[in-house]
Design an enzyme around this catalytic site. Structure first.
Site, mmCIF file in Angstrom:
data_model
loop_
_atom_site.group_PDB
_atom_site.id
_atom_site.type_symbol
_atom_site.label_atom_id
_atom_site.label_comp_id
_atom_site.label_asym_id
_atom_site.label_seq_id
_atom_site.Cartn_x
_atom_site.Cartn_y
_atom_site.Cartn_z
ATOM 1 N N ARG A 59 0.815 -1.235 0.000
ATOM 2 C CA ARG A 59 0.000 0.000 0.000
ATOM 3 C C ARG A 59 0.841 1.274 0.000
ATOM 4 N NH1 ARG A 59 -3.361 -3.005 3.723
ATOM 5 N NH2 ARG A 59 -5.062 -3.893 2.512
ATOM 6 N N LYS A 102 3.168 11.568 -11.304
ATOM 7 C CA LYS A 102 2.288 10.733 -12.143
ATOM 8 C C LYS A 102 2.986 9.394 -12.340
ATOM 9 C CE LYS A 102 -0.564 13.811 -14.904
ATOM 10 N NZ LYS A 102 -0.864 14.306 -16.265
ATOM 11 N N GLU A 146 9.617 18.009 -25.219
ATOM 12 C CA GLU A 146 9.021 18.431 -23.936
ATOM 13 C C GLU A 146 9.606 19.775 -23.490
ATOM 14 O OE1 GLU A 146 6.483 17.162 -22.418
ATOM 15 O OE2 GLU A 146 6.401 15.018 -22.851
ATOM 16 N N LYS A 181 7.682 22.996 -14.087
ATOM 17 C CA LYS A 181 6.871 21.826 -13.718
ATOM 18 C C LYS A 181 6.535 21.874 -12.229
ATOM 19 C CE LYS A 181 5.422 17.388 -14.376
ATOM 20 N NZ LYS A 181 5.433 16.194 -15.179
ATOM 21 N N GLU A 220 -4.231 17.393 -11.122
ATOM 22 C CA GLU A 220 -4.748 17.780 -12.441
ATOM 23 C C GLU A 220 -6.254 18.031 -12.433
ATOM 24 O OE1 GLU A 220 -2.684 15.916 -15.776
ATOM 25 O OE2 GLU A 220 -4.476 16.180 -16.982
ATOM 26 N N ARG A 226 -2.843 21.895 -14.194
ATOM 27 C CA ARG A 226 -1.811 20.920 -14.589
ATOM 28 C C ARG A 226 -2.037 20.387 -16.002
ATOM 29 N NH1 ARG A 226 1.092 16.133 -11.043
ATOM 30 N NH2 ARG A 226 2.273 15.271 -12.790
ATOM 31 N N ASN A 269 -0.121 19.078 -20.867
ATOM 32 C CA ASN A 269 -0.494 18.143 -21.939
ATOM 33 C C ASN A 269 -0.564 18.814 -23.307
ATOM 34 O OD1 ASN A 269 -0.748 16.026 -20.135
ATOM 35 N ND2 ASN A 269 -2.867 16.572 -19.640
ATOM 36 N N HIS A 317 -0.259 16.780 -26.426
ATOM 37 C CA HIS A 317 -0.361 15.364 -26.042
ATOM 38 C C HIS A 317 -1.653 14.698 -26.515
ATOM 39 C CE1 HIS A 317 3.118 16.358 -23.730
ATOM 40 N NE2 HIS A 317 3.199 15.190 -23.151
ATOM 41 N N HIS A 337 -0.436 11.421 -27.950
ATOM 42 C CA HIS A 337 -0.714 10.097 -27.367
ATOM 43 C C HIS A 337 -1.417 9.197 -28.384
ATOM 44 C CE1 HIS A 337 -0.429 11.106 -22.794
ATOM 45 N NE2 HIS A 337 0.739 10.919 -23.359
ATOM 46 N N HIS A 373 7.917 9.021 -27.674
ATOM 47 C CA HIS A 373 6.950 9.952 -27.075
ATOM 48 C C HIS A 373 7.176 11.391 -27.562
ATOM 49 C CE1 HIS A 373 4.234 11.661 -24.129
ATOM 50 N NE2 HIS A 373 5.199 12.468 -23.723
HETATM 51 N N1 GLY Z 1 3.582 14.915 -18.016
HETATM 52 C C1 GLY Z 1 2.470 15.687 -17.673
HETATM 53 C C2 GLY Z 1 2.263 15.802 -16.198
HETATM 54 O O1 GLY Z 1 3.085 15.380 -15.417
HETATM 55 O O2 GLY Z 1 1.254 16.297 -15.780
#
Ligand code: GLY
Length: 362
Positions: free
Chosen positions: A121, A143, A185, A227, A237, A241, A245, A248, A252, A265
């Site tokens: 956990r 993330k 990025e 960031k 998010e 946040r 993206n 993306h 994606h 990516h």
């Molecule tokens: N890579 C996007 C984020 O961490 O929110």
């Protein structure tokens, strides 16, 4: 060495950025009092290059590490690899007072972070990212997760690391294609948050491509600052946040639609950023010259800015977009730019507008 703080109340942590930091992972973890026993999770490309240095540093500072190596590549970001790592931790009887070190790129960081989030956990983990993409983006912000056959990152958790060690020396060992992929990025941070940073990239792209140490230090630091700022304001998010993206939504879908591995990516999100910039001209009034600057910078970095799609590939791409997490109430949403340095998230776009942009980048 530079430090950047991610401020998240009791989950706050620091990002160390500098040369020779892999040798400091052990003392760093000792200072954080994460425990004695630990596992380094790495992959078959990175472990032969860097695992020995990290394991030695951990042992020399009083830890008892084991090494778990997964096959290199996106395929390891899977439920199967997650299960294998968890079983390996259990078979070595790692306990709550143990911790993990994620040593590698984005795949390893996301997988190891999710292993840390779920084993017993949750046990602590630190990130030791060895790619540009992981240092400027995926290792920071918590993330973690794996892909499902239905889409990218569909199973995961927000789970913050206790420290991030960005060793700039590792970037000099990256294959060129992987390094350049990370620049996509970097460009993104300029577009979404910092017009002056974007300008500095335009004027110094050759130094970045040369992997000039001073330039690398400045770039990784600025990206981590942005960031950290975004994540500190919106960890899970629920709003802001999402600006991370940019590019993306389509990116994606390209990664997923073509099968992981055809496009890296960063390559996929380079094309995605060009598409998002063109949509931004249509929907947000982004000046055409700004869309051109975004495309030119990505092109100057050696990144792809177009994608050739057959009718069936385009259909698959739209299906992939609908499976993305950025879909809200069945509608694909985009992050779009008002100007370089300022974007808005959750933008609705008409299907015809997407179609027109897809035509223009084919
Ligand atoms: N890579 C996007 C984020 O961490 O929110």
């Amino acid at each position: 060495m530079h430090k950047v703080r991610v401020s998240l109340a009791s989950r706050s942590y620091e990002i160390s950025i500098g040369a020779g930091l892999l040798a400091k992972v052990g003392p760093g973890c000792a200072r954080l009092r994460l425990g004695r026993r630990c596992a380094v999770i790495s992959d078959s490309n990175v472990a032969p290059l860097f695992a020995k240095e990290v394991l030695t540093s951990l042992r020399d500072s009083g830890h008892e590490p084991i090494l778990i190596t997964v096959p290199a590549g996106e395929k390891s970001k899977s439920v199967a690899a997650l299960g294998r790592c968890l079983n390996e931790l259990a078979s070595h009887r790692l306990e709550r007072k143990s911790f993990l070190v994620a040593l590698g790129g984005g795949v390893v960081g996301d997988l190891a972070g999710f292993v840390a989030a779920t084993y017993l956990r949750g046990i602590p983990f630190v990130q030791a990212p060895t790619t540009l993409l992981a240092q400027v983006d995926s290792s920071v912000g918590g993330k973690t997760g794996v892909n499902l056959p239905a889409g990218k990152n569909l199973a995961g958790a927000f789970y913050q690391p206790r420290h991030v060690f960005c060793d700039l020396d590792t970037l000099t060992r990256l294959p060129r294609r992987d390094y350049v992929s990370g620049i996509a990025e970097v460009v993104k941070y300029g577009v979404i948050y910092d017009a002056a940073f974007f300008r500095s990239l335009e004027s110094s792209i050759s130094a970045l491509l040369r992997r000039d140490p001073a330039m690398l230090g400045r770039v990784v630091r600025r990206c981590c600052e942005i960031k950290a700022d975004v994540v500190s304001k919106d960890e899970n998010e629920s709003g802001l946040r999402a600006i991370l993206n940019f590019g993306h939504t389509l990116g994606h879908a390209i990664e997923n639609g073509f099968g992981y591995g055809k496009y890296l990516h960063g390559e996929a999100i380079s094309i995605g950023q060009v598409a998002a910039a063109r949509l931004s001209c249509e929907v947000m009034g982004l000046p055409e010259r700004d869309a051109t600057r975004i495309e030119s910078l990505l092109r100057a970095a050696g990144l792809p800015v177009q994608v050739k799609l057959s009718a069936s590939q385009r259909k698959k791409l739209f299906e992939a977009m609908l499976l993305d997490k950025k879909v809200s109430q069945g509608e694909v949403r985009f992050v779009l730019a008002k100007k370089i340095g300022e974007v808005t998230w959750g933008c609705r776009v008409q299907q015809e507008q997407i179609d027109a942009v897809m035509d223009s980048i084919s």
